[in-house]
Design a protein around this motif. Structure first.
Motif, PDB file in Angstrom:
ATOM      1  N   GLY A 197       0.719  -1.376   0.005  1.00 56.53           N
ATOM      2  CA  GLY A 197      -0.039  -0.079   0.075  1.00 56.53           C
ATOM      3  C   GLY A 197       1.019   1.670   0.113  1.00 56.53           C
ATOM      4  N   VAL A 198       2.116   1.263  -0.445  1.00 64.02           N
ATOM      5  CA  VAL A 198       3.396   2.623  -0.659  1.00 64.02           C
ATOM      6  C   VAL A 198       3.080   3.094  -2.142  1.00 64.02           C
ATOM      7  CG1 VAL A 198       5.244   3.074  -0.262  1.00 64.02           C
ATOM      8  CG2 VAL A 198       4.009   1.378   1.887  1.00 64.02           C
ATOM      9  N   ASP A 199       2.862   4.040  -1.576  1.00 64.80           N
ATOM     10  CA  ASP A 199       2.686   4.812  -3.107  1.00 64.80           C
ATOM     11  C   ASP A 199       4.111   5.382  -3.955  1.00 64.80           C
ATOM     12  OD1 ASP A 199       2.231   6.585  -5.309  1.00 64.80           O
ATOM     13  OD2 ASP A 199       1.765   8.405  -4.112  1.00 64.80           O
ATOM     14  N   VAL A 200       4.689   4.690  -4.504  1.00 66.82           N
ATOM     15  CA  VAL A 200       5.875   5.090  -4.785  1.00 66.82           C
ATOM     16  C   VAL A 200       6.602   6.076  -6.467  1.00 66.82           C
ATOM     17  CG1 VAL A 200       7.915   3.226  -5.559  1.00 66.82           C
ATOM     18  CG2 VAL A 200       6.276   2.614  -4.210  1.00 66.82           C
ATOM     19  N   ILE A 201       7.423   6.434  -6.497  1.00 71.91           N
ATOM     20  CA  ILE A 201       7.742   7.024  -7.570  1.00 71.91           C
ATOM     21  C   ILE A 201       9.363   7.468  -7.640  1.00 71.91           C
ATOM     22  CG2 ILE A 201       5.594   8.826  -6.754  1.00 71.91           C
ATOM     23  CD1 ILE A 201       8.010  10.937  -5.517  1.00 71.91           C
ATOM     24  N   LEU A 202       9.715   7.349  -8.841  1.00 69.49           N
ATOM     25  CA  LEU A 202      10.966   7.842  -9.076  1.00 69.49           C
ATOM     26  C   LEU A 202      11.744   9.265  -9.199  1.00 69.49           C
ATOM     27  CD1 LEU A 202      11.674   5.181 -11.437  1.00 69.49           C
ATOM     28  CD2 LEU A 202      12.074   4.975  -8.676  1.00 69.49           C
ATOM     29  N   THR A 203      12.720   9.412  -8.259  1.00 66.42           N
ATOM     30  CA  THR A 203      13.513  11.289  -9.346  1.00 66.42           C
ATOM     31  C   THR A 203      15.152  11.283  -9.081  1.00 66.42           C
ATOM     32  OG1 THR A 203      13.924  13.133  -8.032  1.00 66.42           O
ATOM     33  CG2 THR A 203      13.292  11.172  -6.405  1.00 66.42           C
ATOM     34  N   GLY A 204      15.278  12.096  -9.393  1.00 68.43           N
ATOM     35  CA  GLY A 204      17.029  11.584  -9.728  1.00 68.43           C
ATOM     36  C   GLY A 204      17.348  10.883 -10.846  1.00 68.43           C
ATOM     37  N   VAL A 205      16.270  10.729 -11.800  1.00 64.90           N
ATOM     38  CA  VAL A 205      17.088   9.786 -13.115  1.00 64.90           C
ATOM     39  C   VAL A 205      17.914  10.537 -13.983  1.00 64.90           C
ATOM     40  CG1 VAL A 205      16.644   8.681 -14.485  1.00 64.90           C
ATOM     41  CG2 VAL A 205      14.615   8.459 -13.339  1.00 64.90           C
TER      42      VAL A 205
END
Length: 243
Positions: A197-205
Motif C-alpha cells: 500500500g505504499v505510493d512509490v515515485i522515482l526521482t533523480g533519473v
C-alpha cells in the motif's frame, strides 16, 4: 628435526595416520583448539572431534576420495564460538607408514570483520530517510557488491512496514548505469511496496540512464518520475494528507 620445524610454525598443524590415529600436533594447534598433545596423541581423530559435521571432516573426505592434496574452508565449534578455518591437507609416507598432515589458517577475525562490513554496506544501501510520519526517501547508492542487491527489496519493505510509510521516493541520482539486474530489482521493489500500500515515485533519473529505462519492463503509466527530489517532495506534500 621435522617436528621441531613444525613446532616453530605459527599455523596449527596436525598429523595423523591414514587409520585416523593422531600422531602429532604442534603448539599452535594446541593453542587454537585448546587441547593438549598428551591428551589426544594416540587417539582416533573421530574420538577427539566427535561433533564435527561430515562436511567439515576434511581428512575423511580426502582419504575416502583418494586425494593426495586437499584444500577446504571449514568451521569448528569451540565452546560458544565458531572458528572459521582454511585447511590444507597432504598425504605423505614416512618409514613405511602413511600419514596425513593438515595445516590450518585461522580466518575467524577476518570472517567477523567481513560480516561487520556486509552489515555496514547493507545499512548504507538501505537508508530510508523520513520526511514525515508517513513519507520517506530511499537514496539508492551505486550497487557494488552482491550483498547490496536483493537485500534492497527485503530491507526497504521491512522499514516501510515498521515505520508505516504510505509514500516513498526512490532517489536514483547516484546511479550512473542501469543494467538489467538493477532494473529488475527496482521493478520488484516497486511491486512489493505497492502490495504493502505504499505510493512509490522515482526521482533523480540521470540523462545518461534515461534511455536505459525504456528497456525496463516498468509500467510508467502507473508510476510517476520526477527530475529531482524537490519536485518529488512537492508532489507528496501537495497530495491530501493520509488519514
Amino acid at each position: 628435526m621435522f617436528k621441531e620445524a613444525l613446532n616453530q610454525m605459527q599455523q596449527p598443524v596436525i598429523i595423523n595416520t591414514e587409520d585416523y590415529i593422531i600422531s602429532y600436533v604442534n603448539d599452535a594447534y594446541e593453542e587454537l583448539f585448546e587441547l593438549k598433545s598428551e591428551d589426544i596423541v594416540g587417539k582416533h581423530l573421530h574420538d577427539v572431534f566427535t561433533d564435527t559435521p561430515q562436511e567439515n571432516q576434511v581428512v575423511t573426505e580426502m582419504i575416502d576420495n583418494d586425494i593426495r592434496k586437499f584444500s577446504k574452508k571449514v568451521t569448528h565449534k569451540l565452546g560458544g564460538e565458531i572458528l572459521f578455518l582454511d585447511s590444507v591437507s597432504k598425504r605423505f609416507e614416512y618409514e613405511g607408514e602413511k600419514y596425513v598432515m593438515t595445516r590450518f589458517e585461522d580466518l575467524t577475525e577476518h570472517a567477523r570483520q567481513e560480516k561487520e562490513l556486509k552489515k555496514m554496506i547493507i545499512d548504507m544501501t538501505v537508508n530510508v530517510v523520513p520526511l514525515s510520519d508517513t513519507i520517506g526517501v530511499l537514496p539508492l547508492p551505486p550497487i557494488l557488491r552482491d550483498e547490496q542487491k536483493w537485500v534492497i527489496v527485503e530491507k526497504t519493505a521491512q522499514i516501510c512496514r515498521e515505520k508505516r510509510f504510505s509514500k516513498l521516493a526512490i532517489n536514483l541520482s547516484a546511479i550512473r548505469t542501469l543494467d538489467e539486474e538493477l532494473g529488475d530489482i527496482i521493478i520488484r521493489l516497486i511491486e512489493v511496496l505497492r502490495v504493502l500500500g505504499v505510493d512509490v515515485i522515482l526521482t533523480g533519473v540521470r540523462h545518461e540512464i534515461a534511455a536505459d529505462f525504456s528497456q525496463v519492463d516498468l509500467d510508467f503509466d502507473r508510476i510517476k518520475v520526477y527530475q529531482n527530489l524537490k519536485q518529488a517532495v512537492e508532489y507528496f506534500f501537495s497530495e491530501p494528507r493520509d488519514k
